[in-house]
Design a protein around this motif. Structure first.
Motif, PDB file in Angstrom:
ATOM      1  N   ALA A  75       0.833  -1.214   0.000  1.00 36.55           N
ATOM      2  CA  ALA A  75       0.000   0.000   0.000  1.00 36.55           C
ATOM      3  C   ALA A  75       0.859   1.251   0.000  1.00 36.55           C
ATOM      4  O   ALA A  75       0.566   2.221  -0.729  1.00 36.55           O
ATOM      5  CB  ALA A  75      -0.939  -0.014   1.201  1.00 36.55           C
ATOM      6  N   ASP A  76       1.943   1.266   0.787  1.00 36.78           N
ATOM      7  CA  ASP A  76       2.813   2.441   0.836  1.00 36.78           C
ATOM      8  C   ASP A  76       3.598   2.606  -0.463  1.00 36.78           C
ATOM      9  O   ASP A  76       3.878   3.738  -0.888  1.00 36.78           O
ATOM     10  CB  ASP A  76       3.775   2.337   2.024  1.00 36.78           C
ATOM     11  CG  ASP A  76       3.078   2.560   3.357  1.00 36.78           C
ATOM     12  OD1 ASP A  76       2.021   3.228   3.366  1.00 36.78           O
ATOM     13  OD2 ASP A  76       3.578   2.055   4.376  1.00 36.78           O
ATOM     14  N   VAL A  78       2.492   1.887  -3.493  1.00 40.45           N
ATOM     15  CA  VAL A  78       1.555   2.473  -4.456  1.00 40.45           C
ATOM     16  C   VAL A  78       1.261   3.924  -4.097  1.00 40.45           C
ATOM     17  O   VAL A  78       1.312   4.822  -4.950  1.00 40.45           O
ATOM     18  CB  VAL A  78       0.258   1.647  -4.507  1.00 40.45           C
ATOM     19  CG1 VAL A  78      -0.780   2.337  -5.383  1.00 40.45           C
ATOM     20  CG2 VAL A  78       0.543   0.239  -5.012  1.00 40.45           C
ATOM     21  N   ARG A  79       0.970   4.162  -2.835  1.00 41.67           N
ATOM     22  CA  ARG A  79       0.633   5.512  -2.382  1.00 41.67           C
ATOM     23  C   ARG A  79       1.789   6.480  -2.592  1.00 41.67           C
ATOM     24  O   ARG A  79       1.594   7.629  -2.979  1.00 41.67           O
ATOM     25  CB  ARG A  79       0.244   5.473  -0.902  1.00 41.67           C
ATOM     26  CG  ARG A  79      -0.301   6.786  -0.358  1.00 41.67           C
ATOM     27  CD  ARG A  79      -0.616   6.677   1.135  1.00 41.67           C
ATOM     28  NE  ARG A  79      -1.515   5.561   1.420  1.00 41.67           N
ATOM     29  CZ  ARG A  79      -1.171   4.471   2.091  1.00 41.67           C
ATOM     30  NH1 ARG A  79       0.068   4.343   2.559  1.00 41.67           N
ATOM     31  NH2 ARG A  79      -2.040   3.511   2.303  1.00 41.67           N
ATOM     32  N   GLY A  80       2.998   6.015  -2.374  1.00 39.11           N
ATOM     33  CA  GLY A  80       4.142   6.911  -2.438  1.00 39.11           C
ATOM     34  C   GLY A  80       4.676   7.163  -3.827  1.00 39.11           C
ATOM     35  O   GLY A  80       5.304   8.200  -4.071  1.00 39.11           O
ATOM     36  N   ALA A 103      -7.195  -0.624  -6.281  1.00 29.17           N
ATOM     37  CA  ALA A 103      -6.550   0.511  -5.626  1.00 29.17           C
ATOM     38  C   ALA A 103      -5.411   1.065  -6.469  1.00 29.17           C
ATOM     39  O   ALA A 103      -5.203   2.289  -6.537  1.00 29.17           O
ATOM     40  CB  ALA A 103      -6.039   0.099  -4.246  1.00 29.17           C
ATOM     41  N   GLU A 106      -6.777   3.304  -9.299  1.00 26.05           N
ATOM     42  CA  GLU A 106      -7.205   4.623  -8.805  1.00 26.05           C
ATOM     43  C   GLU A 106      -5.995   5.503  -8.515  1.00 26.05           C
ATOM     44  O   GLU A 106      -5.962   6.680  -8.883  1.00 26.05           O
ATOM     45  CB  GLU A 106      -8.051   4.459  -7.546  1.00 26.05           C
ATOM     46  CG  GLU A 106      -8.577   5.768  -6.991  1.00 26.05           C
ATOM     47  CD  GLU A 106      -9.473   5.581  -5.791  1.00 26.05           C
ATOM     48  OE1 GLU A 106      -9.898   6.599  -5.203  1.00 26.05           O
ATOM     49  OE2 GLU A 106      -9.749   4.425  -5.416  1.00 26.05           O
ATOM     50  N   ALA A 107      -4.967   4.948  -7.881  1.00 32.71           N
ATOM     51  CA  ALA A 107      -3.789   5.734  -7.521  1.00 32.71           C
ATOM     52  C   ALA A 107      -2.978   6.124  -8.747  1.00 32.71           C
ATOM     53  O   ALA A 107      -2.394   7.211  -8.795  1.00 32.71           O
ATOM     54  CB  ALA A 107      -2.915   4.951  -6.540  1.00 32.71           C
TER      55      ALA A 107
END
Length: 275
Positions: A75-76, A78-80, A103, A106-107
């Motif tokens: 998750a981090d 992808v988010r980062g 997810a 979307e990211a």
């Protein structure tokens, strides 16, 4: 006609000094790897390294292989990284179903996503996997798949799976899939044979783990001189023709013309790597 990348070269995510060197190798795509190439205690630092290296880029240059969905780092990752302008796309290892990409899609905000097919479950679930939102291409993680399936051998032993990847990719309108790595870095002839084998099965590219493999892979996916000569004569023969047309004593119909045009389009697209 969109020509898919042939050579996909991995580079460790914690070795920033190698990123641009990998691009200079001639690889069509460079994948910065946060998964297999980075030890567990280096994962977070490697993510920071990639962020620092790519944050200042104004154009997409690299695909990033994030850690798999079942890890604490995914998750981090992808988010980062997904939103960085220097990131051209994301690759998900051990992808098994379309929902795995929700997810990430979307990211990534429209950036292409790549699925590594590495498990028995993924192969049995290909019809669903190829419907993933934002998915552009499948890659075959042959080494991991062999381990998961208990299969010893990466040629005829897994050619059935190669065919499934090609057929499902074609059915879903994805780019021709990418075959797995050749692990013997010292045997150029074996690499050329492996790549030709993948091409004849309908693959459009091959994963590389060393820059020395790039040139051989690029060349193997180019049409041969004889193929280009044949295609040129086919297209010339049907230009302005009426009725039946023959080349080399064989009648030319639409599927043959379409194949000839694909040969010439591929040759033109990658003219810097002609053999």
């Amino acid at each position: 006609m969109t020509i898919a990348a042939r050579s996909i070269l991995f580079v460790p995510g914690d070795r920033a000094e190698r990123f641009e060197k990998a691009r200079a190798s001639g690889a069509d795509i460079v994948v910065i790897d946060l998964e297999d190439a980075v030890l567990p205690d280096r994962k977070v630092a490697a993510r920071d390294t990639i962020y620092d290296a790519l944050a200042g880029l104004t154009e997409p240059r690299f695909v990033v292989r994030v850690n798999s969905l079942d890890t604490d780092w995914h998750a981090d990752d992808v988010r980062g990284l997904a939103a960085l302008s220097g990131v051209a796309g994301l690759m998900l290892p051990k992808a098994e179903r379309a929902s795995d990409f929700a997810a990430m899609h979307e990211a990534a905000a429209g950036k292409p996503l790549h699925a590594l097919v590495e498990t028995v479950s993924a192969v049995l679930n290909l019809a669903d996997l190829v419907t993933a939102p934002g998915l552009s291409r499948l890659s075959f993680g042959t080494v991991d798949f062999q381990a998961d399936a208990g299969i010893d051998g990466d040629q005829a032993e897994i050619d059935y799976v190669r065919t499934q990847l090609v057929l499902h990719s074609r059915s879903a309108g994805l780019a021709a899939p990418v075959d797995g790595v050749s692990t013997d870095l010292s045997n150029d002839e074996a690499l050329a044979r492996d790549t030709d084998h993948a091409r004849r099965f309908g693959f459009g590219g091959k994963l590389c783990v060393h820059p020395r493999q790039v040139g051989i892979v690029n060349a193997a996916f180019l049409p041969s001189a004889s193929d280009v000569d044949w295609a040129t004569r086919v297209v010339a023969a049907i230009d302005g023709a009426f009725g039946a047309v023959a080349v080399d004593g064989k009648l030319i119909d639409k599927p043959v013309v379409d194949r000839a045009r694909r040969v010439l389009d591929t040759y033109s697209a990658f003219d810097s790597f002609r053999r």
